[in-house]
Design a protein around this motif. Structure first.
Motif, PDB file in Angstrom:
ATOM      1  N   LYS A 101      12.158   4.612  -6.013  1.00  0.00           N
ATOM      2  CA  LYS A 101      10.900   4.877  -6.714  1.00  0.00           C
ATOM      3  C   LYS A 101       9.984   3.662  -6.665  1.00  0.00           C
ATOM      4  CE  LYS A 101      12.585   8.223 -10.137  1.00  0.00           C
ATOM      5  NZ  LYS A 101      12.741   8.500 -11.582  1.00  0.00           N
ATOM      6  N   ARG A 102      10.561   2.487  -6.910  1.00  0.00           N
ATOM      7  CA  ARG A 102       9.769   1.264  -6.902  1.00  0.00           C
ATOM      8  C   ARG A 102       9.171   1.020  -5.520  1.00  0.00           C
ATOM      9  NH1 ARG A 102      13.550  -2.200  -8.038  1.00  0.00           N
ATOM     10  NH2 ARG A 102      13.586  -1.558 -10.228  1.00  0.00           N
ATOM     11  N   MET A 103       9.908   1.293  -4.463  1.00  0.00           N
ATOM     12  CA  MET A 103       9.422   1.101  -3.099  1.00  0.00           C
ATOM     13  C   MET A 103       8.197   1.985  -2.829  1.00  0.00           C
ATOM     14  SD  MET A 103      11.437   1.983   0.455  1.00  0.00           S
ATOM     15  CE  MET A 103      11.446   3.757   0.055  1.00  0.00           C
ATOM     16  N   VAL A 104       8.287   3.251  -3.203  1.00  0.00           N
ATOM     17  CA  VAL A 104       7.172   4.175  -2.964  1.00  0.00           C
ATOM     18  C   VAL A 104       5.967   3.785  -3.813  1.00  0.00           C
ATOM     19  CG1 VAL A 104       6.419   6.576  -3.090  1.00  0.00           C
ATOM     20  CG2 VAL A 104       8.737   6.042  -2.329  1.00  0.00           C
ATOM     21  N   ARG A 105       6.224   3.397  -5.086  1.00  0.00           N
ATOM     22  CA  ARG A 105       5.110   2.999  -5.957  1.00  0.00           C
ATOM     23  C   ARG A 105       4.405   1.763  -5.417  1.00  0.00           C
ATOM     24  NH1 ARG A 105       8.450   4.521 -10.509  1.00  0.00           N
ATOM     25  NH2 ARG A 105       9.223   2.382 -10.618  1.00  0.00           N
ATOM     26  N   LEU A 106       5.157   0.779  -4.967  1.00  0.00           N
ATOM     27  CA  LEU A 106       4.548  -0.446  -4.452  1.00  0.00           C
ATOM     28  C   LEU A 106       3.743  -0.173  -3.181  1.00  0.00           C
ATOM     29  CD1 LEU A 106       7.439  -3.009  -5.040  1.00  0.00           C
ATOM     30  CD2 LEU A 106       5.215  -2.951  -6.184  1.00  0.00           C
ATOM     31  N   GLU A 107       4.241   0.709  -2.323  1.00  0.00           N
ATOM     32  CA  GLU A 107       3.471   1.072  -1.129  1.00  0.00           C
ATOM     33  C   GLU A 107       2.148   1.726  -1.528  1.00  0.00           C
ATOM     34  OE1 GLU A 107       3.850   3.821   2.914  1.00  0.00           O
ATOM     35  OE2 GLU A 107       5.552   3.658   1.542  1.00  0.00           O
ATOM     36  N   GLY A 165      -5.696  12.010  -1.353  1.00  0.00           N
ATOM     37  CA  GLY A 165      -5.281  11.507  -0.045  1.00  0.00           C
ATOM     38  C   GLY A 165      -4.103  10.555  -0.141  1.00  0.00           C
ATOM     39  N   VAL A 166      -4.107   9.686  -1.161  1.00  0.00           N
ATOM     40  CA  VAL A 166      -2.979   8.765  -1.345  1.00  0.00           C
ATOM     41  C   VAL A 166      -1.704   9.554  -1.638  1.00  0.00           C
ATOM     42  CG1 VAL A 166      -2.075   6.856  -2.706  1.00  0.00           C
ATOM     43  CG2 VAL A 166      -4.516   6.934  -2.161  1.00  0.00           C
ATOM     44  N   VAL A 167      -1.806  10.538  -2.537  1.00  0.00           N
ATOM     45  CA  VAL A 167      -0.652  11.366  -2.872  1.00  0.00           C
ATOM     46  C   VAL A 167      -0.135  12.086  -1.628  1.00  0.00           C
ATOM     47  CG1 VAL A 167       0.164  13.306  -4.262  1.00  0.00           C
ATOM     48  CG2 VAL A 167      -1.474  11.685  -5.242  1.00  0.00           C
ATOM     49  N   ASN A 168      -1.063  12.669  -0.877  1.00  0.00           N
ATOM     50  CA  ASN A 168      -0.697  13.431   0.312  1.00  0.00           C
ATOM     51  C   ASN A 168       0.008  12.549   1.347  1.00  0.00           C
ATOM     52  OD1 ASN A 168      -0.652  15.921   1.615  1.00  0.00           O
ATOM     53  ND2 ASN A 168      -2.477  15.452   2.805  1.00  0.00           N
ATOM     54  N   THR A 169      -0.565  11.379   1.593  1.00  0.00           N
ATOM     55  CA  THR A 169       0.024  10.469   2.583  1.00  0.00           C
ATOM     56  C   THR A 169       1.420  10.036   2.172  1.00  0.00           C
ATOM     57  OG1 THR A 169      -2.153   9.652   3.245  1.00  0.00           O
ATOM     58  CG2 THR A 169      -0.272   8.248   3.746  1.00  0.00           C
ATOM     59  N   LEU A 170       1.580   9.695   0.910  1.00  0.00           N
ATOM     60  CA  LEU A 170       2.903   9.257   0.450  1.00  0.00           C
ATOM     61  C   LEU A 170       3.918  10.392   0.505  1.00  0.00           C
ATOM     62  CD1 LEU A 170       1.889   7.072  -2.624  1.00  0.00           C
ATOM     63  CD2 LEU A 170       2.815   6.263  -0.458  1.00  0.00           C
ATOM     64  N   ALA A 171       3.498  11.592   0.094  1.00  0.00           N
ATOM     65  CA  ALA A 171       4.421  12.729   0.094  1.00  0.00           C
ATOM     66  C   ALA A 171       4.893  13.039   1.506  1.00  0.00           C
ATOM     67  CB  ALA A 171       3.750  13.944  -0.526  1.00  0.00           C
ATOM     68  N   MET A 172       3.972  13.045   2.446  1.00  0.00           N
ATOM     69  CA  MET A 172       4.341  13.348   3.819  1.00  0.00           C
ATOM     70  C   MET A 172       5.119  12.188   4.439  1.00  0.00           C
ATOM     71  SD  MET A 172       1.083  15.465   5.236  1.00  0.00           S
ATOM     72  CE  MET A 172       2.041  16.092   6.593  1.00  0.00           C
ATOM     73  N   SER A 173       4.803  10.977   4.010  1.00  0.00           N
ATOM     74  CA  SER A 173       5.535   9.821   4.506  1.00  0.00           C
ATOM     75  C   SER A 173       6.983   9.862   4.027  1.00  0.00           C
ATOM     76  CB  SER A 173       4.862   8.529   4.036  1.00  0.00           C
ATOM     77  OG  SER A 173       5.568   7.397   4.493  1.00  0.00           O
ATOM     78  N   VAL A 174       7.187  10.299   2.786  1.00  0.00           N
ATOM     79  CA  VAL A 174       8.548  10.450   2.267  1.00  0.00           C
ATOM     80  C   VAL A 174       9.306  11.483   3.091  1.00  0.00           C
ATOM     81  CG1 VAL A 174       9.893  11.306   0.306  1.00  0.00           C
ATOM     82  CG2 VAL A 174       8.037   9.679  -0.070  1.00  0.00           C
ATOM     83  N   PRO A 232       5.514  11.692  -5.332  1.00  0.00           N
ATOM     84  CA  PRO A 232       6.263  11.308  -4.128  1.00  0.00           C
ATOM     85  C   PRO A 232       7.481  10.441  -4.441  1.00  0.00           C
ATOM     86  CG  PRO A 232       3.907  11.033  -3.773  1.00  0.00           C
ATOM     87  CD  PRO A 232       4.102  11.298  -5.228  1.00  0.00           C
ATOM     88  N   ALA A 233       7.354   9.530  -5.417  1.00  0.00           N
ATOM     89  CA  ALA A 233       8.486   8.657  -5.750  1.00  0.00           C
ATOM     90  C   ALA A 233       9.646   9.449  -6.348  1.00  0.00           C
ATOM     91  CB  ALA A 233       8.032   7.573  -6.730  1.00  0.00           C
ATOM     92  N   ARG A 234       9.334  10.394  -7.239  1.00  0.00           N
ATOM     93  CA  ARG A 234      10.381  11.236  -7.828  1.00  0.00           C
ATOM     94  C   ARG A 234      11.053  12.084  -6.748  1.00  0.00           C
ATOM     95  NH1 ARG A 234      10.673  12.427 -13.187  1.00  0.00           N
ATOM     96  NH2 ARG A 234      11.127  14.626 -12.719  1.00  0.00           N
ATOM     97  N   ARG A 235      10.257  12.583  -5.825  1.00  0.00           N
ATOM     98  CA  ARG A 235      10.800  13.407  -4.736  1.00  0.00           C
ATOM     99  C   ARG A 235      11.734  12.585  -3.846  1.00  0.00           C
ATOM    100  NH1 ARG A 235       9.176  15.009   0.473  1.00  0.00           N
ATOM    101  NH2 ARG A 235       9.689  17.172   0.946  1.00  0.00           N
TER     102      ARG A 235
END
Length: 839
Positions: free
Chosen positions: A756-762, A726-735, A823-826
């Protein structure tokens, strides 16, 4: 609208992949559980049916007062009944066979001994010979093929075994096959000639069961009635069909218990998946608002919009459930292996795939997905075409958050109040109330999570702002931008960690309580017991009492009685030496007076029965005999002893066979630590004997709790895995949702590493919010719910395992970092110009 739903499903298949994976895992757990329980139940039933093939009627002694014994006269009476073709008199009991290393060759509960009953051809049809022949003399034994292989003995070689104490050495003359489910599930079987079996396992001239065979087509129930008619009262005759039905009910009950336990955890996994599904469809709908607006503008009704989203969800759920069912077959195989590795010894058998298992998995996965998508679909239908065309993603209406926060606060307050009330309950009657209070509290916190996320993220963000600068500020604002989304993603992780933390606190607290309880009254250095359930011969205590280095070897026998229709336990022991192996405190009278028909009683039992020194205690034993004992002493409640202590001469006449349940050993001062080896050698390296120190006893108790706890970790791990998805999914779609925004940030100078740092920290903020909330709630529920254990578990006291809680938080931190990798790499790879020009 159906074509629209199909197009949307195919157009967004990558974005829906993680959601499908969550549904897939949940339904795999459901289908695997159903297939596993059906397969195990079928295997047990098949083995039981084979073992009852030739059983038309089973005759046993009732065991009550005046029931009599099954002897040769009973065999002759049953054999004379018309329709009876064969009567097989059986003697059964526990026999422990030594393997190559001197350990028991079979499981404790499945170490069986019986008699070999040859027919006219010299063979026993119940135990077909595989090699050699049947036993004919007292020094001969036959084993089942698996047990014989474990002993390493060849035909003509010697086999070491034990029944109730001393080691017996016999010659192996044959091996047999058997359909006995207990032997097939990891037990062992030793067969003797009938006189030897009666001597070792029962009484001379008596049998434990008569197995009656009949001509084909015989009405077994009618035959059982005839058998009861020729035997005196006290004997029980049960038809083979009734036995099979009874065994089937027992198997169904046991497999149902296993199935329901696993289905509870499958339900938890699916419940966690609901948050992911709802989150995904909410974000998809927000991304497709322009498309939905166009549909509304060209004439699509609200109902059609809702129907389109639900059809899309239903198709997603159906496909994911179908794949999940296939994966569930592998889980069913894995569950058998896992449980067998923990000592379950489940019988072998093929996978049984019932149509109901397939239909249940498909229905559950589809229904859960559709229900989770229902609220997002209604939200989509409520958007007016003009508003939708002018907005891409609007925050939740203030009124909605106010109503949600009010409802969440009320539910949380109600749940906390119930759990505080539970702390005042002093018996197990509060279990249902505690479960209801826990569920309400958890639900309230889930509803209240958007409100709670703001202060947590703000506080966490202050730390990251100082450490990471601009990336930390952006991550904090992204997490706060949509508190509902942040809360839904974190709640999935929170549920798993709440349950894991709660189970951990209760289990470790119980473990410490068992440790204190086991050590507070036992002062013996070692406890000697039987690895089977038949007890120990009195010779064991006498032998140990003569060994150098042993100060005392105190045997304890046990029986039961009733006084005033209230059952109680009676221990027989060496009263003069019992004080050397247990901390026995006498409150009134003297233990020296406990002899003949005089007994000592515990304080609690004396209080219940209004007894004191000199009182008379009427007793009715299990053998039907009655006696009146005199109370000679009252002692403080003791975990080693029971309600009443008596002399062996008082207890032994009421035992079917005089056996000790345990022998408590006190080492002499200055004895070396190799006393356990001395004890085993003195008893002939007997496979039946277990020698345990106090540390061994503590580890054994802790081992059971530890095994249960790690099983819980494994079962709840599925929910945590789905939460991570769920965390992965939310971040990917948020990106994807913030593509233009990320492009603008890159254009004004934010480096790829900063993105990358922004997405990881979120991701870390979301994960840590769920972890802190879950750990805190789990500790609170364990503290409040644990109070109901204290009435039956006086030594229970809550222990917070800070080390494990720290590990849980570190794992949550790792989850946040790992979930953000893709998500961060994307996000970092997005083309700046294309991102700025995206819609």
């Amino acid at each position: 609208m159906l074509r629209t739903a199909l197009r949307n499903l195919l157009a967004h298949k990558t974005r829906l992949l993680m959601t499908a994976l969550a549904v897939l895992l949940g339904t795999a757990f459901v289908s695997g559980t159903l297939v596993f329980s059906d397969s195990v139940g079928s295997a047990f039933r098949n083995r039981t049916a084979k073992s009852l093939d030739d059983v038309a009627v089973s005759v046993t002694a009732g065991g009550g007062p005046g029931s009599g014994a099954l002897g040769a006269r009973a065999v002759d009476k049953v054999r004379a009944i018309p329709g009876v073709t064969h009567v097989r008199p059986s003697v059964n009991g526990t026999t422990t066979v030594a393997d190559k290393d001197g350990n028991p060759a079979g499981r404790e509960w499945g170490s069986e001994g019986a008699n070999y009953v040859p027919d006219k051809d010299g063979k026993d049809s119940r135990y077909p010979i595989r090699t050699g022949r049947g036993p004919k003399a007292a020094d001969e034994v036959v084993l089942d093929t698996r047990t014989a292989a474990r002993t390493g003995a060849a035909l003509g070689g010697t086999v070491r075994l034990a029944v109730d104490g001393p080691v017996i050495t016999k010659k192996l003359v044959g091996t047999v096959g058997t359909d006995d489910p207990r032997v097939g599930s990891g037990g062992s079987l030793a067969l003797f000639d009938t006189p030897t079996a009666q001597k070792l396992l029962g009484k001379k001239g008596e049998f434990t069961e008569l197995v009656v065979s009949a001509t084909p087509g015989t009405d077994q129930d009618a035959l059982a009635a005839k058998v009861r008619g020729v035997l005196p009262k006290g004997f029980q005759a049960q038809s083979g069909t009734a036995l099979a039905a009874e065994q089937s009910k027992i198997i169904d009950k046991e497999t149902k218990s296993i199935r329901n336990t696993f289905l509870v955890f499958a339900g938890i996994a699916l419940f966690v998946g609901v948050f992911i599904i709802a989150n995904t469809f909410t974000m998809l709908i927000a991304q497709r608002t322009r498309e939905i607006a166009l549909l509304r503008a060209v004439g699509a009704s609200r109902r059609q919009v809702v129907r389109s989203v639900l059809i899309e969800a239903g198709l997603l759920g159906l496909v994911a459930s179908a794949v999940g069912f296939v994966l569930g077959l592998g889980i069913a195989v894995g569950l058998r292996s896992v449980l067998n590795s923990t000592g379950a010894s489940l019988p072998d058998g093929p996978l049984v795939v019932e149509p109901m298992a397939l239909l249940s998995a498909l229905a559950v996965g589809t229904v859960v997905t559709v229900l989770a998508a229902w609220l997002p679909s209604r939200k989509a239908a409520r958007i007016a075409p003009v508003e939708a065309l002018s907005a891409v993603d609007q925050p939740a209406a203030p009124r909605g958050l106010v109503l949600r926060n009010t409802l969440g606060g009320a539910l949380t307050a109600l749940g906390v109040a119930i759990m505080l009330y539970v702390t005042t309950i002093r018996d197990s009657s509060g279990l249902t109330t505690a479960m209801a209070g826990s569920a309400i509290t958890l639900t309230g916190v889930i509803v209240l999570a958007p409100l709670l996320s703001r202060p947590f993220v703000a506080l966490f963000g202050r730390i990251t702002d100082r450490l990471t600068g601009v990336s930390g500020k952006l991550a904090r604002r992204n997490a706060l931008r949509n508190p509902r989304r942040t809360a839904a993603t974190a709640s999935a992780l929170m549920i798993g960690l709440t349950l894991i933390t709660g189970f951990t606190v209760v289990a470790i607290s119980a473990d410490r309580g068992v440790d204190r309880m086991g050590g507070q009254d036992l002062t013996a250095d070692y406890k000697v017991t039987s690895s089977g359930f038949g007890g120990l011969s009195p010779d064991v205590a006498r032998t140990l009492g003569k060994q150098k280095g042993i100060d005392a070897a105190v045997p304890i026998r046990m029986t039961g009685f009733q006084s005033g229709n209230a059952p109680a336990g009676l221990r027989a022991t060496d009263v003069a030496s019992i004080g050397k192996v247990t901390d026995l405190k006498v409150r009134e009278g003297s233990l020296a007076a406990v002899r003949g028909k005089s007994v000592a009683v515990s304080e609690e039992y004396a209080k219940q029965r209004a007894l004191r020194v000199g009182s008379s205690l009427p007793m009715e034993f299990h053998d039907g005999k009655k006696a009146t004992a005199r109370v000679a002493a009252v002692y403080a409640d003791n975990d080693v002893l029971s309600d009443v202590i008596g002399a062996p001469s008082f207890v032994d006449p009421h035992l079917d066979k005089v056996l000790d349940q345990e022998v408590l050993v006190k080492a002499a001062p200055g004895t070396s630590g190799d006393l356990p080896d001395t004890i085993r050698k003195a008893l002939g390296a007997n496979p039946l004997i277990k020698v345990q120190s106090q540390d061994d006893l503590r580890r054994e108790s802790a081992g059971n709790i530890g095994d249960i706890l790690f099983l819980m970790y494994g079962l709840l791990g599925m929910a945590v895995v789905i939460a991570v998805i769920g965390v992965v999914n939310t971040l990917a779609m948020s990106v994807f949702e913030r593509t233009r925004e990320i492009g603008m940030l890159r254009a004004i100078g934010l480096a790829r590493s900063g993105v990358k740092r922004m997405v990881r920290l979120e991701s870390v903020m979301i994960a840590m919010f769920g972890a802190v909330l879950g750990v805190g709630l789990g500790v609170f529920l364990a503290w409040s719910g644990g109070h109901i254990l204290r009435s039956s578990f006086p030594t229970y006291e809550m222990v917070v395992p800070w080390g494990r809680i720290g590990i849980f938080l570190l794992l949550a931190l790792a989850v946040g970092v790992l979930a953000a990798v893709w998500p961060a790499r994307r996000a970092a790879k997005l083309n700046v110009l294309e991102s700025i020009g995206s819609q």
